[in-house]
Design an enzyme around this catalytic site. Structure first.
Site, PDB file in Angstrom:
ATOM      1  N   GLU A 163       0.842  -1.214  -0.031  1.00 24.94           N
ATOM      2  CA  GLU A 163       0.037   0.018   0.100  1.00 24.94           C
ATOM      3  C   GLU A 163       1.005   1.101  -0.115  1.00 24.94           C
ATOM      4  OE1 GLU A 163      -3.021  -0.194   3.223  1.00 24.94           O
ATOM      5  OE2 GLU A 163      -3.927  -1.792   2.064  1.00 24.94           O
ATOM      6  N   GLU A 357      -5.414  -8.584   0.662  1.00 26.73           N
ATOM      7  CA  GLU A 357      -6.037  -8.412   2.015  1.00 26.73           C
ATOM      8  C   GLU A 357      -7.372  -8.267   1.827  1.00 26.73           C
ATOM      9  OE1 GLU A 357      -4.493  -5.036   4.299  1.00 26.73           O
ATOM     10  OE2 GLU A 357      -2.370  -5.678   4.061  1.00 26.73           O
TER      11      GLU A 357
END
Ligand code: FCB
Length: 452
Positions: A163, A357
């Site tokens: 991220e 995720e």
């Protein structure tokens, strides 16, 4: 046909969130160790000093994974555990810890997926400017080389970073995450470029030193938009929104194409170049070639998406209705998100999709019967996985799904308040209790998602 027969059902964690052992066996501070000491930054002034004590309990944790039928485990390596100063001296004890973990996983038939960088940047390098330093891509390359050499033949799957949207957007843009910076536009554009160069250099180093047949990607969390109604116009609007770069720098940092176009196509999105004109660092063709190393999959972390509707020749977001279902952290529950994410990202970039995720935090408690009943999580997962199966049935190549998280852990600024785990952790005793959802997930894995 739903999920392919070798689909990898996994679970994910990250080093700072579970390991603890913050100063053990040569590990030095990361920016999160430092940030946690700043009053007011973390809920209840908590830290990851002990977290789930996974550093000492990893064998028990791997045994639980095995019991739950988990096929792949996504974990991250702590850069300052391996290279306490960030570069130079290599801490053998740190490498040995991950080697023991990986051996234990392999012995139990669980495939290790390693993330090189999940936010715990070495504090020593932050003092030299962090991602603003032009040498930062070289630092990351050196670290990647050390890991690749050591785990050659053992780890075949890597995420370079987790991220960038968050560690730059929240860490350098909004000051909400470590290292707590709130920088202007031109500095942010420099950090973006260095992060992308670091990714490219790491991919190259992994392939050069990490053995044959590696599968490498970057775990992204660019904002996904989904059609408010499944009409051709709303679908088009959602696609346009997903691949747009907003004017506000904070929103731009969370966009899909800002990070993905350079990595997947070797170009910055023209909209970014236009909007950031005058604020950009020098970007050469050689830089872009370096950033555009071949990767093997597109990895998306996904918790929710935003509904959007067509409006004239453009689009506008449709606000979530009052009382829409939200998880305990406050994130909306949007089960159509995986389908649209998988479809849009595959159409745009043409690579197999990995969901690196997905999951939810809930108000989990131990019931008088000693168990943790979490029907909301089962409901959430069922809906999201059905949506993923729809994408698979629609022809999107999906290779893996990692549930966030294997166990409750240190949820960054929320500390221990938010429980995302399949396994409940009693932090006072470090006792682990698989929740109902863990057993449910096991049956989904056994049936390859056909019983959803
Ligand atoms: C993601 C992070 C992960 C965890 C989940 C809930 O943004 O990658 O570490 O915090 O959110």
């Amino acid at each position: 046909m739903g999920f392919c027969k070798d689909f990898l059902w996994g679970a994910a964690t990250s080093a700072y969130q579970i390991e603890g052992a913050c100063r053990e066996e040569g590990k030095a501070d990361s920016i999160w160790d430092v940030f946690c000491r700043v009053p007011g930054k973390i809920d209840g002034r908590q830290t990851g000093n002990v977290a789930c004590d996974h550093y000492h309990r990893f064998r028990e944790d791997v045994a639980l994974m095995k019991k739950l039928g988990i096929r792949a485990y996504r974990f991250s390596i702590s850069w300052p555990r391996i290279l306490p100063e960030g570069t130079g001296f290599v801490n053998e004890a740190g490498l040995r810890f991950y080697e023991k973990l990986v051996d234990e996983l392999l012995k139990n038939g669980i495939r290790p997926f390693a993330t090189l960088f999940h936010w715990d940047f070495p504090a020593a390098l932050q003092r030299q400017g962090g991602w603003l330093n032009p040498d930062s891509p070289l630092w990351f390359e050196e670290y990647a080389r050390v890991v690749a050499k050591r785990f050659r033949g053992k780890i075949r799957d890597y995420f370079t970073m987790n991220e960038p949207q968050c560690f730059i957007g929240l860490g350098y843009g909004r000051g909400e995450h470590a290292p707590g910076l709130a920088l202007p536009r031109n500095n942010l554009a420099i950090a973006v470029h260095h992060v992308l160069l670091a990714h490219g250099r790491a991919v190259r180093a992994l392939r050069q030193f990490g053995g044959d047949g590696l599968q490498i990607g970057m775990a992204q969390c660019g904002k996904i938009w989904m059609p408010a109604e499944e009409t051709p116009r709303d679908i088009e609007a959602a696609r346009a929104a997903t691949f747009s770069v907003p004017e506000s720098v904070h929103d731009a940092l969370f966009s899909v194409p800002l990070w993905s176009d350079p990595v997947m196509k070797g170009t910055y999105p023209p909209e970014y170049l236009r909007r950031f004109e005058g604020c950009l660092p020098k970007i050469t063709e050689e830089d872009m070639r370096l950033i555009h190393q071949p990767v093997d999959f597109y990895a998306q972390n996904l918790y929710h998406a935003l509904p959007v509707e067509a409006c004239g020749s453009g689009w506008k977001t449709r606000p979530f209705p009052d009382g829409c279902v939200r998880t305990s952290i406050g994130w909306p529950v949007t089960p159509d998100a995986p389908y649209w994410a998988a479809r849009f990202l595959y159409e745009a970039y043409g690579k197999p999709i990995v969901f690196s995720e997905n999951g939810m935090s809930a108000h989990d408690t131990v019931s008088p019967d000693g168990k943790v009943h979490d029907p909301d999580r089962i409901d959430y997962l069922r809906r999201y996985l059905l949506s993923l199966r729809r994408a698979a049935r629609g022809g999107v190549p999906l290779t893996a799904y990692f549930l966030w998280s294997l166990m409750d852990n240190f949820e960054w600024t929320y500390a221990y308040r938010e429980r995302f785990g399949l396994i409940y952790v009693d932090y006072a005793t470090q006792k682990r209790i698989p929740k109902d959802s863990a057993y449910w997930y096991r049956s989904v894995i056994l049936n390859n998602g056909e019983n959803l």
